[in-house]
Design a protein around this motif. Structure first.
Motif, PDB file in Angstrom:
ATOM      1  N   GLU A  21     -31.075  25.112 -44.637  1.00  9.52           N
ATOM      2  CA  GLU A  21     -30.199  24.374 -45.531  1.00  9.52           C
ATOM      3  C   GLU A  21     -30.754  22.974 -45.682  1.00  9.52           C
ATOM      4  N   VAL A  22     -30.829  22.539 -46.895  1.00 12.52           N
ATOM      5  CA  VAL A  22     -31.300  21.187 -47.141  1.00 12.52           C
ATOM      6  C   VAL A  22     -30.151  20.384 -47.714  1.00 12.52           C
ATOM      7  N   VAL A  23     -29.910  19.278 -47.104  1.00 19.32           N
ATOM      8  CA  VAL A  23     -28.771  18.484 -47.546  1.00 19.32           C
ATOM      9  C   VAL A  23     -29.260  17.155 -48.075  1.00 19.32           C
ATOM     10  N   LYS A  50     -31.668  13.388 -41.136  1.00 20.55           N
ATOM     11  CA  LYS A  50     -31.076  14.168 -40.047  1.00 20.55           C
ATOM     12  C   LYS A  50     -31.583  15.592 -40.073  1.00 20.55           C
ATOM     13  N   TRP A  96     -30.392  19.373 -38.406  1.00 20.89           N
ATOM     14  CA  TRP A  96     -29.378  20.106 -37.654  1.00 20.89           C
ATOM     15  C   TRP A  96     -30.034  21.313 -36.993  1.00 20.89           C
ATOM     16  N   LEU A 154     -34.193  25.608 -36.986  1.00 21.57           N
ATOM     17  CA  LEU A 154     -33.774  24.570 -37.923  1.00 21.57           C
ATOM     18  C   LEU A 154     -32.634  25.085 -38.784  1.00 21.57           C
ATOM     19  N   GLY A 155     -31.514  24.454 -38.681  1.00 20.90           N
ATOM     20  CA  GLY A 155     -30.367  24.921 -39.447  1.00 20.90           C
ATOM     21  C   GLY A 155     -30.221  24.201 -40.758  1.00 20.90           C
ATOM     22  N   ARG A 156     -30.539  22.960 -40.744  1.00 23.13           N
ATOM     23  CA  ARG A 156     -30.257  22.152 -41.930  1.00 23.13           C
ATOM     24  C   ARG A 156     -31.132  20.914 -41.829  1.00 23.13           C
ATOM     25  N   ILE A 157     -31.498  20.409 -42.959  1.00 28.24           N
ATOM     26  CA  ILE A 157     -32.335  19.213 -42.925  1.00 28.24           C
ATOM     27  C   ILE A 157     -32.019  18.351 -44.135  1.00 28.24           C
ATOM     28  N   THR A 158     -32.120  17.081 -43.954  1.00 27.81           N
ATOM     29  CA  THR A 158     -31.895  16.187 -45.075  1.00 27.81           C
ATOM     30  C   THR A 158     -33.025  16.349 -46.073  1.00 27.81           C
ATOM     31  N   GLU A 159     -32.642  16.333 -47.327  1.00 33.01           N
ATOM     32  CA  GLU A 159     -33.673  16.522 -48.335  1.00 33.01           C
ATOM     33  C   GLU A 159     -34.555  15.279 -48.407  1.00 33.01           C
ATOM     34  N   ASN A 160     -35.718  15.489 -48.938  1.00 27.12           N
ATOM     35  CA  ASN A 160     -36.683  14.407 -49.125  1.00 27.12           C
ATOM     36  C   ASN A 160     -37.130  13.778 -47.809  1.00 27.12           C
ATOM     37  N   THR A 202     -39.532  18.264 -45.974  1.00 25.88           N
ATOM     38  CA  THR A 202     -38.477  19.241 -46.232  1.00 25.88           C
ATOM     39  C   THR A 202     -39.016  20.435 -47.003  1.00 25.88           C
ATOM     40  N   CYS A 210     -40.980  22.610 -44.836  1.00 26.45           N
ATOM     41  CA  CYS A 210     -40.117  23.319 -43.903  1.00 26.45           C
ATOM     42  C   CYS A 210     -39.599  24.617 -44.500  1.00 26.45           C
TER      43      CYS A 210
END
Lengths: 1153, 180
Positions: A250-252, B96, B98, B118-124, B150, B153
């Motif tokens: 997931e990219v946030v 960040k 996650w 890796l569950g989640r990552i901030t874009e850019n 990202t 990833c």
């Protein structure tokens, strides 16, 4: 040779023999021999075999089989050949076996054993050629990684072994292994979290220690190491075929708000309180797994799911929930929040079940079987939910799950609930948009059945819009009322309009069921408290509801309306009783309100998914909600709105007005059963008459509207849309005043409660105070000693002297020695004199000194001490001050320096960065209460005026459009016999261009006349043309469309005033456009008409006849269209989801603020 | 205990800015009081003025820790962030990551974060950008350096490292004696 042997040669004897053969020579010879030998062997063999066969044949053996021979008989003439079982002749084998040291031979007699001989077919052996030895080794197409390269003998350049290397090697080996076994990789990827980790942890066990070592001793090269690591990574991972499809990453965005840490994150000032975190990774773990793979044990998942989204819900709906909870008492509030908290935390299904249990406990109805049943139902619903796999809709799922849960929790009416379940169409239908229309029509069908008489009676099939509108009004209303009944608080009211808006969207789809659920919820609650009045309707309704299929549903929906109404009455009763403390029922109401709120949301989604015509319908429906919003604040009068009065008012209002006779067969039966309770309420309720009055108003209106058949099309819309506003114009003010009064009363009451509470606390504290002097009495020992001035607990020694004064002073905690000394002349007030010596900084010091000495008379600090110390103090103070100032300066300077460094680092930042002005000020939503007396609360009022204005403007506009354009009386038409000229479109516009000379001149004259006049409005002039007329209606139609779109825009999440303004502008623009378009298409049609010379009536060889049917035919293949739609559908869905997400976000943010 | 020199400040801020960017100024210029960085035993401490004043009562050789330790200067005068700084990094973090629940433990044992965890990552997120690592329940677990952007990833295989471990809350136990 012999001659030369042993001869002497240079003092030595020669020994001459034939030389040894050369090795190579010998080898060559041997090979030659070997080549020859096999040939000989084969030659030998072949003669042998026939011999044997011959001898066998002589002995009576044919083809190694001896017929009619007992197994074990020896073949005559052949030793060791016996007849084995099955008559085959086989040799007896002598097998040598080594057993320890001694060897023994075993005789294998084939006649003793079953044999299993397979004959090798030499031909087949020849058929597939033997694989050459060179090809016997096989190779695997292994990857380009290190291990395989090493296997091939390509070794990478030597690297000095470092602690890092071991780790990376391990990594690589694992990587290589996984690569070599792609299946393994897949499985790893599938198994997500645990599998890879389990694999990994042991391998990396060494790491932490190493790391720690490094952290301590070789900190410096961390960067270099990192670089090296990176290089390694790259080298190993840039291999081809590495593109593993990313599935769950997931990219946030940057603005992603941390859900729970978020709150902490905002508290920038106080960062330390992390202990508040309710961090349960197990929960998330479960959540995760359940999200990722839909595993057979669904019940479990459903539990988790409902738990998981619930958390979200808790976050999102905190605002609404809080407001909902407002009406409860403080303790109830706390329990509610506890519930919320628990529900957020707990993920286990059992615990989830506990929550319903709690609730039902409050509802005083709970049995264990119900709980079991509830879980079953839960699974069913969760299956529905699972179909909606999109995570974006998880909120909705959550809400939906909540609804079901509530329904379940009150499952003591299990029968009813089951019925509703049965009626519930297959859950899958909800998901696929293709099937959605079915769902969308479903309530319609129901309502058609409900209103069947109306529809048949109407005979206005052309005005389906109207019916739709009515249906919509009815379908929408019950839940609205459900919430509206709960709107005792003004604040909630602010929420409710929004809910209703949402509801309007959802009304088309399976909303009935939700409402039913709500009704089911409401029902048990009501029944205990409705003793006499409700008994009869209940008893009637129950059997009715037991009927199968459609009728029950209808009845239930109606019953629900009845319920809601009774509910209102119920509320009123409560209010009349002045029940300041809301009962449990109240709380339940709140629950149901929540459930309604939640029930509303899924509808929205479902509708949005639905197809175009549904959408259109929804658009049409959206006009009414606006109206409703305006009067949503009207608590009870508004609860029984005019639109739905016909639904349950039985013989009154719309049915009357339409003079429907058939309806009495069905509708009125239900209506009558329901009527008595309603009247009962009417007598009880002061406002009920008003509500009954309201529908009459509307009936009058509708009467008026129905009189003119022309306006019916318009009225169809208006009747729904405008009833409300009209009413509100009349009674709005009164009601608002009343509402405000009520609100003020509520505020007052609240204040009183708070005061009472305060008093209570004060009383308790006072009691505490009262206790202390008593305890003080025990300390006193010198009661009668008059002259002892310095008594610690001196208070009671005073009364000994002066009883009157003691009585006056009462408990005196703070009596000081001065008082004693000063004697009687100084009154109580004296001890509260401000002593100047204790003022200021120095005074404080003095005070401290004094307190240290106690109340000892000898060390009393008076002003003299102060004077002396002042200077010293000053000195000290100044010193301290200077030091402090220095410190401050120093720190400030340091800060400045830091900032400058920072600026240099970051480049662009402003120096003294203001602590981001955006920081939101916290506003307690739960404490928010609409107070009409306060100015700033005007912001909470929903702006009815703008809507009204726009509506009126729209209406005016419509009227304008409806009105035939004004024609100056001076213009007259010379009616010639020429039909063509008559029916031809307005030649008034461009008479000069018209080539026709016959009436040209006359027209021109007229034109001149026209021009003489100012002729400000309608430059198009009068047009007597069928086609022209059509155009006008078309434009009108267009206007409707535009309007509906505009109405649709007024969503809650788009309540920017900016947007509304723009829409207004649009309207204006549309008007302009309309005027323009009114002119432009006319011209075109004019040309067309003039070119084709079409008449109004068709001729046989009319081109229109040939063209027309084409409109009905499909231009492309059905398959293609379907495909196209399929493609578009995903796009649309995505689009919708995006929009929906945005909307959700907006909603959330708006709730937060 | 002394204030940081210019050079030290620069090094320190450079490191810090990898994680929280220009949010450093929120640390330096706080609305709720005067806060400052102090160097003691080669370690950088962040404390309020009040604590600073109070700490002057303790002799330097006896003073173990004051305020919050952000990290320490190495012998080569590089700065190394300690996990104790997480309290201040996490709220201001710009980027960040996650971590999935299954990979949490691995990270907390000091391992790098693999793609599979890796569950989640901030874009850019840029490469080598400092990131703060959260659990999926948004509990800050530590911080690290992004090994991949990202976009990368998304593509890499599940066993590749995406975040280099720098510090994690497990160090509170593992490194108990060294942390101040």
């Amino acid at each position: 040779m012999t001659v030369l042997n042993k001869s002497k040669w240079k003092g030595g004897t020669l020994q001459i023999e034939p030389a040894k053969e050369s090795f190579l020579h010998k080898l060559a010879q041997e090979r030659q021999l070997e080549q020859q030998r096999p040939r000989r062997d084969t030659d030998d063999k072949h003669p042998n075999a026939p011999k044997l066969l011959e001898s066998f044949s002589k002995a009576g053996v044919e083809n190694f089989t001896m017929k009619a021979a007992v197994p074990g008989t020896e073949i005559p003439g052949h030793k060791d050949w016996v007849v084995s079982k099955y008559g085959r002749v086989l040799p007896v084998m002598q097998l040598r076996r080594k057993k320890g040291t001694k060897t023994c031979t075993i005789k294998y007699d084939p006649s003793k054993y079953c044999h299993n001989i397979r004959r090798l077919d030499p031909r087949t052996a020849d058929a597939d050629p033997p694989t050459p030895v060179a090809q016997l080794t096989w190779q695997m197409n292994s990857g380009d990684d290190d291990i395989s390269r090493k296997r091939r003998g390509e070794f990478p350049p030597y690297r000095p072994p470092k602690p890092k290397r071991t780790h990376t090697d391990v990594l690589e080996s694992i990587r290589a292994a996984t690569q070599a076994r792609p299946a393994q990789v897949v499985s790893c990827a599938k198994l997500k979290n645990h599998q890879p980790m389990n694999e990994f942890v042991p391998a990396n066990d060494k790491r932490p220690a190493q790391r720690r070592e490094r952290a301590r001793y070789e900190d410096s090269d961390s960067e270099e190491e990192m670089r090296r690591l990176v290089a390694l990574e790259q080298s190993s991972h840039n291999a081809p075929g590495r593109d593993v499809q990313d599935d769950n990453l997931e990219v946030v965005g940057d603005d992603y708000l941390v859900k729970f840490g978020g709150a902490r994150q905002k508290r920038r000032g106080s960062l330390m309180n992390q202990d508040e975190d309710d961090y349960d990774s197990a929960d998330t773990d479960e959540l995760f797994t359940s999200r990722k793979r839909p595993v057979p044990p669904r019940e479990n998942i459903s539990g988790e799911r409902t738990a998981a989204p619930k958390r979200k819900l808790g976050e999102q709906d905190k605002g609404t929930k809080k407001t909902a909870v407002l009406s409860k008492e403080a303790e109830e509030d706390s329990t509610g929040t506890e519930e919320m908290a628990t529900s957020r935390k707990l993920s286990l299904p059992q615990k989830k079940n506990n929550i319903p249990e709690e609730r039902t406990g409050k509802a005083k109805r709970k049995t264990k079987e119900d709980n079991g049943g509830s879980t079953e139902m839960m699974t069913v619903h969760s299956e529905e939910d699972e179909d909606e796999t999109d995570s974006a809709d998880s909120d909705y799922e959550a809400m939906f799950a909540n609804v079901t849960r509530l329904e379940i929790s009150l499952a003591d009416l299990q029968k009813l609930a089951q019925e509703s379940l049965e009626k519930r169409p297959p859950p899958d239908a909800r998901v696929s948009p293709a099937r959605v229309p079915k769902r969308g029509t479903l309530p319609e069908d129901i309502l058609a059945a409900l209103l069947g008489d109306d529809g048949s009676d109407d005979k206005r099939e052309a005005k389906k819009e109207k019916q739709k509108g009515r249906r919509v009004a009815r379908t929408r209303l019950p839940p609205f009322r459900g919430t509206a009944t709960l709107d005792e608080d003004a604040l909630k009211k602010t929420d409710v309009p929004e809910n209703t808006k949402d509801k309007s969207d959802g009304s088309s789809s399976s909303f009935d069921e939700e409402a039913k659920a709500a009704a089911a919820v409401r029902r048990p609650r009501l029944s205990p408290q409705r003793e006499q009045k409700q008994v009869s309707p209940d008893s009637e309704e129950l059997p009715v509801s037991r009927k199968p299929s459609l009728p029950p549903q209808k009845n239930i929906s109606e019953e629900r309306t009845g319920k809601a109404k009774r509910k209102i009455k119920d509320d009123d009763d409560e209010r009349s009783k002045e029940m300041s403390v809301p009962s449990e029922e109240d709380e339940d109401e709140v629950d149901s309100a929540e459930s309604d709120d939640e029930a509303v949301f899924p509808n929205v989604t479902r509708l949005e998914i639905s197809l175009a015509y549904l959408r259109k319908m929804a658009k049409e429906k959206r006009a009414p909600p606006d109206a409703r919003v305006t009067s949503a604040r009207v608590p009870k009068g508004g609860i029984l709105p005019e639109d739905d009065m016909p639904a349950f008012l039985g013989d009154s209002s719309s049915e009357d007005e339409r003079e429907a006779k058939k309806e009495k067969q069905k509708g009125s039966t239900v209506a009558r059963t329901r009527l008595p309770p309603f009247r009962g309420t009417a007598t009880l309720d002061e406002e009920a008459p008003k509500t009954t009055g309201a529908p009459q108003n509307t009936t009058g209106e509708s009467d008026a509207s129905s009189s003119s058949s022309e306006e019916e099309a318009e009225e169809a819309e208006e009747a729904v849309a405008l009833r409300r506003p009209r009413l509100s114009t009349r009674e709005e003010e009164e009601r608002q005043r009343k509402d405000n009064k009520r609100r003020l009363a509520a505020v007052e009451q609240r204040r009183k409660e708070a005061q009472e509470h305060k008093k209570l606390i004060q009383g308790a504290l006072a009691n505490l105070d009262a206790v202390t002097p008593k305890t003080g009495k025990h300390i006193v020992f010198n009661f009668d000693d008059d002259d002892e001035p310095a008594a610690v607990a001196a208070d009671d020694s005073v009364p000994a002297r002066d009883k009157a004064r003691a009585a006056a002073s009462g408990p005196r905690l703070f009596g000081s020695s001065e008082d004693e000394e000063d004697g009687d002349d100084e009154e109580d007030g004296g001890r509260f004199h401000i002593r100047p010596q204790f003022e200021g900084q120095a005074g404080q010091k003095l005070m401290e000194l004094q307190s240290r000495f106690g109340t000892d008379e000898r060390f009393r600090m008076d002003s003299r001490f102060l004077e002396e110390e002042e200077k010293e103090d000053d000195k000290e103070e100044s010193e301290v001050k200077t030091s402090v100032a220095e410190d401050e300066d120093f720190l400030q300077e340091e800060k400045r320096r830091n900032m400058s460094i920072l600026q240099g680092l970051l480049g662009h930042q402003a120096t003294s960065a203001k602590p981001s002005a955006k920081t939101k000020t916290f506003r307690d939503v739960s404490a928010l209460h609409y107070d009409p007396s306060r100015e700033e609360h005007a912001a909470f009022e929903s702006k009815a005026d703008s809507n009204k204005k726009s509506k009126s403007a729209r209406r005016k506009k419509r009227e304008e459009a409806q009105k035939l354009p004004e024609v100056s009386k001076e213009i007259f038409y010379d009616v010639s016999g020429d039909l063509k000229a008559m029916f031809g479109p307005a030649a008034v516009q461009k008479p000069a261009e018209q080539p026709k000379a016959s009436w040209d001149e006359e027209e021109e004259e007229e034109e001149e006349k026209d021009e003489e006049q100012p002729a400000p409005e309608e430059p198009s002039g009068f047009m007597f043309s069928f086609f022209g007329d059509e155009i006008q209606t078309a434009s009108e139609h267009k206007e409707y469309k535009a309007e509906s779109i505009q109405a649709a825009k007024v969503f809650r999440w788009q309540k920017d005033s900016r947007l509304q303004d723009s829409s207004e502008d649009e309207e204006d623009e549309e008007e302009v456009q309309q005027e323009e378009s009114g002119a432009a298409p006319k011209n075109t049609t004019e040309e067309m008409v003039s070119s084709s010379n079409n008449f109004f009536f068709f001729r046989i060889d009319d081109s229109r006849l040939s063209e027309g049917p084409k409109w009905f035919c499909r231009s492309s293949q059905l398959e293609e269209e379907r495909e196209e739609w399929e493609e578009r559908r995903t796009e649309l869905r995505q689009e919708y989801r995006k929009k929906h997400k945005d909307a959700c976000r907006k909603l959330k943010s708006s709730q937060k603020t | 205990m002394r204030p940081l020199t210019e050079e030290e400040t620069k090094t320190f801020f450079e490191k810090l800015s990898k994680y929280i960017g220009e949010n450093i100024k929120l640390l330096v210029d706080r609305p709720d009081g005067t806060y400052c960085f102090r160097l003691h035993n080669n370690r950088v401490y962040y404390m309020s003025q009040n604590i600073l004043k109070l700490s002057t009562n303790i002799s330097r050789d006896k003073l173990v820790s004051v305020g919050t330790c952000f990290g320490k200067f190495t012998k080569t005068n590089k700065f190394r962030l300690h996990i104790t700084a997480l309290d201040f990094l996490a709220p201001y973090a710009k980027f960040k990551v996650w971590v999935k629940p299954g990979a949490e433990q691995s990270f907390l044992y000091g391992n790098h974060i693999l793609k599979s965890g890796l569950g989640r990552i901030t874009e850019n997120t840029m490469q080598y950008q400092g990131v703060v690592v959260y659990s999926m329940a948004d509990v800050p677990l530590g911080f690290g350096v992004a090994a991949k952007t990202t976009q990368e990833c998304r593509r890499v295989d599940p066993m590749s490292i995406v975040v280099f471990h720098q510090a994690d809350v497990g160090e509170f136990i593992r490194n108990e004696d060294a942390l101040t």
